[in-house]
Write a protein that holds these residues in place. Structure first.
Motif, PDB file in Angstrom:
ATOM      1  N   ARG A  33      -5.093  -1.564   2.813  1.00  0.00           N
ATOM      2  CA  ARG A  33      -3.844  -0.997   3.348  1.00  0.00           C
ATOM      3  C   ARG A  33      -2.674  -1.287   2.423  1.00  0.00           C
ATOM      4  NH1 ARG A  33       0.707  -2.252   5.534  1.00  0.00           N
ATOM      5  NH2 ARG A  33       0.284  -4.492   5.344  1.00  0.00           N
ATOM      6  N   GLN A  34      -2.572  -2.541   1.991  1.00  0.00           N
ATOM      7  CA  GLN A  34      -1.458  -2.898   1.114  1.00  0.00           C
ATOM      8  C   GLN A  34      -1.526  -2.132  -0.198  1.00  0.00           C
ATOM      9  OE1 GLN A  34      -0.856  -7.088   0.515  1.00  0.00           O
ATOM     10  NE2 GLN A  34      -1.096  -7.602   2.674  1.00  0.00           N
ATOM     11  N   SER A  79      -0.564   1.491   0.279  1.00  0.00           N
ATOM     12  CA  SER A  79       0.878   1.610   0.528  1.00  0.00           C
ATOM     13  C   SER A  79       1.667   1.545  -0.773  1.00  0.00           C
ATOM     14  CB  SER A  79       1.339   0.504   1.478  1.00  0.00           C
ATOM     15  OG  SER A  79       0.715   0.626   2.739  1.00  0.00           O
ATOM     16  N   ARG A  88       1.394   4.806  -2.719  1.00  0.00           N
ATOM     17  CA  ARG A  88       2.122   5.931  -2.114  1.00  0.00           C
ATOM     18  C   ARG A  88       3.633   5.837  -2.291  1.00  0.00           C
ATOM     19  NH1 ARG A  88      -1.245   6.494   3.611  1.00  0.00           N
ATOM     20  NH2 ARG A  88      -3.013   7.667   2.740  1.00  0.00           N
ATOM     21  N   ARG A  89       4.118   4.653  -2.656  1.00  0.00           N
ATOM     22  CA  ARG A  89       5.559   4.511  -2.805  1.00  0.00           C
ATOM     23  C   ARG A  89       6.085   5.265  -4.024  1.00  0.00           C
ATOM     24  NH1 ARG A  89       5.803  -1.993  -1.656  1.00  0.00           N
ATOM     25  NH2 ARG A  89       5.230  -1.881   0.532  1.00  0.00           N
TER      26      ARG A  89
END
Length: 264
Positions: free
Chosen positions: A256-257, A260, A263-264
């Motif tokens: 997940r990290q 994330s 995607r930033r």
């Protein structure tokens, strides 16, 4: 004409049963047992060599399986049911050549994600962790001071073929700690004492998630080597989860990290 084995006293069947039941037989022969069409396909696709294949046409189908360079024997339904370690394996069992990995064999990408288990006793738990590790695209699973044979049929079965897709190494805790530090991989130990919640730890870096046994947890050598201690919130009356469940939660937090950040 293909040889058809009809007796459980056949030496080939006796050896197959020994390989299933005795770790000493696996060590001395350099062979282990894999059951099922899917598992054997994954085994071959990941570079393992099949030494001997047993198939039952009444279960597998009339068309004989084709495996390069393997000795192939047909068995009756009665014999197959005696040697099959579990149901639903589609009438095919293989004896496969052991291909042990060492720490030096591991090819790490940038920011690797590794799962370490210390002295986990139940082979089914190791297999379940490997299955989750495959799903999370973990780079390696390291079993330290193992209390179970990595080629135990229960472990192979519980991994659903992930044993062949995820590099799995057995070594001592001391060897693993030294290797992690030499490769700049942070050590996150799962423990209740002196720990933060797992989602507060930065798992985007090169990371090893270290799990202990359900009964006693991790030994002091791992607690002292750790860069951080992490825990999963327990909101009920229990104070721990099955090691394979805990490992899956922590692996997918790392996923997940990392997603994330991308995607930033």
């Amino acid at each position: 004409m293909r040889e058809v084995i009809t007796s459980a006293q056949n030496p080939k069947i006796k050896r197959l049963l020994e390989l299933q039941q005795k770790s000493q037989a696996r060590r001395s022969s350099g062979l282990f047992v894999v059951e099922g069409r899917r598992e054997i396909e994954r085994c071959i696709n990941n570079g393992y060599v099949v030494d001997t294949l047993f198939w039952c046409p009444e279960i597998f189908g009339a068309e004989e399986p084709q495996v390069a360079d393997a000795r192939i024997f047909q068995v009756t339904t009665d014999i197959y049911n005696k040697v099959a370690y579990r149901g639903g394996t589609e009438g095919v069992i293989a004896e496969v050549v052991v291909r042990p990995f060492t720490l030096s064999d591991l090819q790490l990408p940038q920011r690797p994600l590794v799962v370490v288990m210390e002295s986990v006793e139940k082979p089914g738990n190791v297999g379940a962790v490997l299955r989750s590790a495959d799903a999370a695209n973990v780079d390696a699973v390291i079993v330290c001071d193992p209390l179970t044979d990595l080629y135990n049929p229960n472990l192979i079965r519980a991994s659903i073929g992930a044993f062949f897709s995820v590099p799995c190494v057995a070594c001592t805790s001391e060897q693993c700690i030294q290797w992690l530090k030499e490769n700049g991989i942070q050590i996150l130990t799962a423990q209740l004492q002196d720990s933060c919640y797992y989602y507060e730890a930065d798992m985007c870096r090169s990371t090893a998630i270290v799990m202990g046994t359900e009964a006693t947890g991790l030994t002091d050598k791992w607690r002292e080597a750790a860069d951080a201690h992490i825990r999963i919130p327990m909101l009920g009356c229990g104070d721990s989860l099955n090691v394979s469940v805990s490992a899956a939660i922590l692996m997918f937090e790392a996923v997940r990290q990392r997603i994330s950040v991308v995607r930033r």
